[in-house]
Design a protein around this motif. Structure first.
Motif, PDB file in Angstrom:
ATOM      1  N   ASN A 122       0.821  -1.143   0.103  1.00 20.28           N
ATOM      2  CA  ASN A 122       0.034   0.057   0.009  1.00 20.28           C
ATOM      3  C   ASN A 122       0.761   1.351   0.011  1.00 20.28           C
ATOM      4  N   CYS A 125       3.397   2.516   3.271  1.00 18.59           N
ATOM      5  CA  CYS A 125       3.656   1.285   4.502  1.00 18.59           C
ATOM      6  C   CYS A 125       5.339   1.214   4.500  1.00 18.59           C
ATOM      7  N   LYS A 127       7.766   1.225   1.904  1.00 18.50           N
ATOM      8  CA  LYS A 127       8.460   0.315   0.752  1.00 18.50           C
ATOM      9  C   LYS A 127       9.777   1.204   0.324  1.00 18.50           C
ATOM     10  N   THR A 128       9.647   2.670   0.131  1.00 15.99           N
ATOM     11  CA  THR A 128      10.849   3.364  -0.002  1.00 15.99           C
ATOM     12  C   THR A 128      11.953   3.250   0.943  1.00 15.99           C
ATOM     13  N   SER A 129      11.323   3.326   2.183  1.00 12.59           N
ATOM     14  CA  SER A 129      12.189   3.292   3.398  1.00 12.59           C
ATOM     15  C   SER A 129      13.216   2.062   3.220  1.00 12.59           C
ATOM     16  N   VAL A 141      11.522   9.844   0.500  1.00 15.01           N
ATOM     17  CA  VAL A 141      10.466   9.253   1.280  1.00 15.01           C
ATOM     18  C   VAL A 141       9.330  10.183   2.031  1.00 15.01           C
ATOM     19  N   GLY A 142       8.439   9.990   1.584  1.00 14.86           N
ATOM     20  CA  GLY A 142       7.138  11.075   1.783  1.00 14.86           C
ATOM     21  C   GLY A 142       6.083  10.526   2.539  1.00 14.86           C
ATOM     22  N   ASN A 143       5.485  11.354   3.296  1.00 20.18           N
ATOM     23  CA  ASN A 143       4.339  11.004   3.983  1.00 20.18           C
ATOM     24  C   ASN A 143       3.060  10.964   3.546  1.00 20.18           C
ATOM     25  N   THR A 148       6.045   7.616  -4.808  1.00 16.65           N
ATOM     26  CA  THR A 148       6.594   6.696  -5.915  1.00 16.65           C
ATOM     27  C   THR A 148       5.617   6.371  -7.048  1.00 16.65           C
ATOM     28  N   ASN A 227       6.290  -4.340   7.984  1.00 12.38           N
ATOM     29  CA  ASN A 227       6.962  -3.334   8.371  1.00 12.38           C
ATOM     30  C   ASN A 227       6.188  -2.457   9.491  1.00 12.38           C
ATOM     31  N   MET A 228       7.023  -1.325  10.038  1.00 11.44           N
ATOM     32  CA  MET A 228       6.253  -0.439  10.898  1.00 11.44           C
ATOM     33  C   MET A 228       6.235  -1.412  12.207  1.00 11.44           C
ATOM     34  N   ASP A 230       7.983  -1.389  14.719  1.00 10.98           N
ATOM     35  CA  ASP A 230       7.964  -0.638  16.008  1.00 10.98           C
ATOM     36  C   ASP A 230       6.874  -0.134  16.357  1.00 10.98           C
ATOM     37  N   GLU A 231       5.921   0.383  15.512  1.00 10.26           N
ATOM     38  CA  GLU A 231       4.531   1.060  15.853  1.00 10.26           C
ATOM     39  C   GLU A 231       3.650  -0.152  16.439  1.00 10.26           C
ATOM     40  N   THR A 255       9.857  -6.141  10.237  1.00  9.46           N
ATOM     41  CA  THR A 255      10.912  -5.003   9.870  1.00  9.46           C
ATOM     42  C   THR A 255      10.658  -3.722  10.301  1.00  9.46           C
ATOM     43  N   THR A 256      11.624  -2.784  10.337  1.00  4.33           N
ATOM     44  CA  THR A 256      11.300  -1.318  10.749  1.00  4.33           C
ATOM     45  C   THR A 256      12.172  -0.793   9.779  1.00  4.33           C
ATOM     46  N   ARG A 258      12.459   2.662   9.279  1.00  2.00           N
ATOM     47  CA  ARG A 258      12.985   3.862   9.718  1.00  2.00           C
ATOM     48  C   ARG A 258      14.437   3.470  10.200  1.00  2.00           C
TER      49      ARG A 258
END
Ligand code: GDP
Ligand code: MG
Length: 578
Positions: A122, A125, A127-129, A141-143, A148, A227-228, A230-231, A255-256, A258
């Motif tokens: 999505n 999520c 990907k670019t990170s 990397v955008g919010n 992309t 991913n995320m 950590d959250e 994975t994280t 960041r």
């Protein structure tokens, strides 16, 4: 080189078999495994199938099938004998045939170690990170979604492997509705990644898994990057990853993006799955299944429809390049692109006719049942309820599957305070009325700082160039050269550089708004107003940037999906005073 391009009598060594799971499995069972030798018995240009000899026996493959097999030819091996250092070191007294065989094996082994990995997930999520961390790139990397738009490729070496990592645009689904979706699908089917990494936002798991169900339908080799992570840990939600992995039939690596945590484990898993699939091995070293092809259960009736259409597709020879299950589901969803694909290969149209019949029957039966239920409850049916069509029934079934899976392995922490902050802030900045004053205050601060604070360094620069110009005027003899230096170069460069502080301050604010996530909220609250002007909520970001400089502003319009809004925004930007 691909196997289909070999001519009669030529010999080659197999590198790998592409394509979807069941197709690959069949070919691997026939002996099409990395390092094995294959010879063409008969390949006439217009003749289908082609006859091959492998492991000492003859098999026929359709041309379409042979297109999915990557090989090293003797010609390529001969070239490698000249150019490859490793092969030049072969002992000189080796016989010619043996030398060629070694070269074939060596090149096949080397190419086998080139893996293509695609990141699918999505928007937002991470990907670019992940892509940046893995490949050492510095992609933006955008919010907000849509950063992309085309695929980015990165190359790097991990352990013994040369990995090509592809960062694909974010999508919520793999239908044929948006250019992104089509792009991702085309990439998955044509560029044939060896392993697909489904990046899933662990803090938003239900919505993210919808895409996963479609990847499962496609029967590709998927590793999930949860991913995320950590959250997820911070939120206190409980997720049984092992259980989810079993239910979805794919390995899951937390994975994280960041910090890069879990990236190495992710690539270890990718390689493990890749090696397992190439050799036909489905178990990891510890005996646990690596990968299991499951079916997303759409419920009894839909499954019956899918099966019926699938049989028809199978009989028409549609089993080579696409999974028939995926194709059947997509046809039932009225996928225009795959309809065309099927129409081209089945000129008498019997597949699509059957699809229409199935869809019709489904709609009538469901519609009938709804009406019956209402009558039995004693309602009088006055408004004809629109019976559910098969397309939305499939979407519902997929969500039901996801919810069912999550019910078994996911417990949300209701007392979570993690989102409480964001929610509170969101409630204000996206509030129906409050959102606008907040927005105006933000904009005021941005522009005040840009122009009022920027005025000081601007004066300094102005003074500096004035002084420089004066210096030249005072110390040089009157003439064209003095004029060129003082009035041309120094004054010219000065008049451009003088804006530098404003641009820097503005960009500082823009990147702060982007990274804090305010940009996405601003786009949201501006959407309505922008639509009145025939533009899109996202047009506002490039327009704001237009105050800084028009060039990056126009570049930023690429995040607007709709072509018309994109063009209009581009044309409007030069009106912004920069
Ligand atoms: P993409 O749209 O999938 O390419 O997502 P991006 O890589 O652009 O990331 C979107 C946002 O999520 C950025 O602000 C990242 O900094 C952030 N992000 C990415 N991975 C993680 C992660 O593992 N944990 C947290 N907390 N944030 C992340
Ligand atoms: Mg991205």
């Amino acid at each position: 080189m691909i196997l289909a391009d070999l001519k009669t009598g030529e010999k080659a060594v197999i590198v790998r078999v592409h394509g979807h799971g069941s197709f690959r499995k069949r070919l691997i069972e026939m002996g099409f495994i990395n390092g094995k030798e294959v010879r063409v018995v008969l390949n006439a240009p217009l003749k289908d199938p082609i006859e091959y000899e492998i492991l000492g026996y003859k098999v026929s493959l359709r041309r379409e099938e042979a297109r999915q097999i990557e090989v090293v030819t003797e010609q390529e091996a001969r070239e490698a004998l000249v150019s490859d250092e490793h092969l030049q070191a072969l002992p000189g007294d080796l016989e010619e045939a043996e030398r060629l065989n070694r070269a074939l094996a060596h090149v096949a082994e080397e190419r086998h170690h080139n893996i293509r990995v695609a990141l699918v997930g999505n928007p937002n999520c991470g990907k670019t990170s992940l892509f940046n961390i893995a490949s050492g790139a510095h992609e933006h990397v955008g919010n907000y979604s849509g950063v992309t738009v085309d695929a980015k490729e990165g190359h790097f070496r991990y352990k013994d492997y040369d990995i090509t990592l592809v960062d694909l645009p974010g999508t919520y689904s793999l239908s044929a509705y948006s250019p992104e979706e089509l792009y991702v699908r085309k990439n998955l089917l044509e560029a044939m990644p060896d392993v697909v990494v489904n990046v899933v936002d662990a803090s938003n798991i239900e919505r993210n898994l919808y895409l996963t169900t479609q990847l499962i339908d496609m029967n590709l080799r998927v590793v999930m990057a949860l991913n995320m992570y950590d959250e997820l840990q911070k939120s206190g939600d409980k997720l049984d990853i092992g259980q989810l992995s079993t239910l979805l039939g794919m390995p899951i690596v937390p994975t994280t993006g960041r910090s890069g945590d879990g990236i190495n484990r992710l690539f270890d898993k990718i390689i493990e799955v890749f090696e397992g699939a190439v050799s036909g091995e489905h178990r990891a070293a510890n005996g646990e299944p690596l990968y299991r092809h499951i079916h997303v259960n759409h419920g009894r009736e839909l499954e019956r429809c899918i099966k019926q259409l699938r049989t028809e597709l199978y009989e028409h020879g549609f089993s080579d390049s696409l999974s028939t299950r995926f194709l059947a589901i997509k046809l039932l969803e009225n996928d225009r692109q795959l309809e065309q694909y099927v129409a081209e290969r089945d000129p008498d149209g019997s597949v699509l006719r059957m699809r229409d019949q199935i869809a019709d029957k489904f709609k009538k039966e469901i519609g009938r049942r709804l009406v019956d239920k209402d009558i039995s409850k004693g309602h009088q049916v006055t408004v004809e309820e629109e019976p559910q069509d098969i397309e939305s029934a499939i979407t519902d079934a997929k969500y039901a599957f996801v919810r069912g899976a999550l019910a078994e392995c996911y417990v949300k922490n209701e007392k979570s305070t993690l989102h409480a902050h964001t929610d509170k802030i969101d409630a204000i900045v996206t509030h129906r009325w409050l959102g606008y004053p907040v927005f105006l205050i933000f904009m005021f601060i941005t522009f005040y700082c840009t122009f009022a604070l920027g005025a000081y360094p601007m004066d300094w620069i102005d003074a500096l160039f004035g002084w420089l110009g004066g210096l030249v005027t005072d110390n040089m003899a009157e003439g064209p050269l003095r004029s060129l230096l003082a009035d041309g170069i120094i004054a010219g460069v000065g008049s451009v550089i003088v804006f530098l502080p404003n641009i820097l301050i503005l960009y500082l604010f823009i990147s702060f708004m982007e990274d804090s996530g305010y940009m996405a909220r601003a786009a949201f609250i501006m959407d309505k107003l922008m639509h009145k002007m025939g533009l899109h909520g996202k047009s506002f970001i490039p327009m704001i940037m237009g105050f800084g400089c028009n060039v990056p502003a126009i570049m930023a319009t690429r995040t607007i999906e709709d072509r018309k809004s994109r063009l209009l925004t581009m044309l409007a930007i030069p009106m912004m005073s920069c």
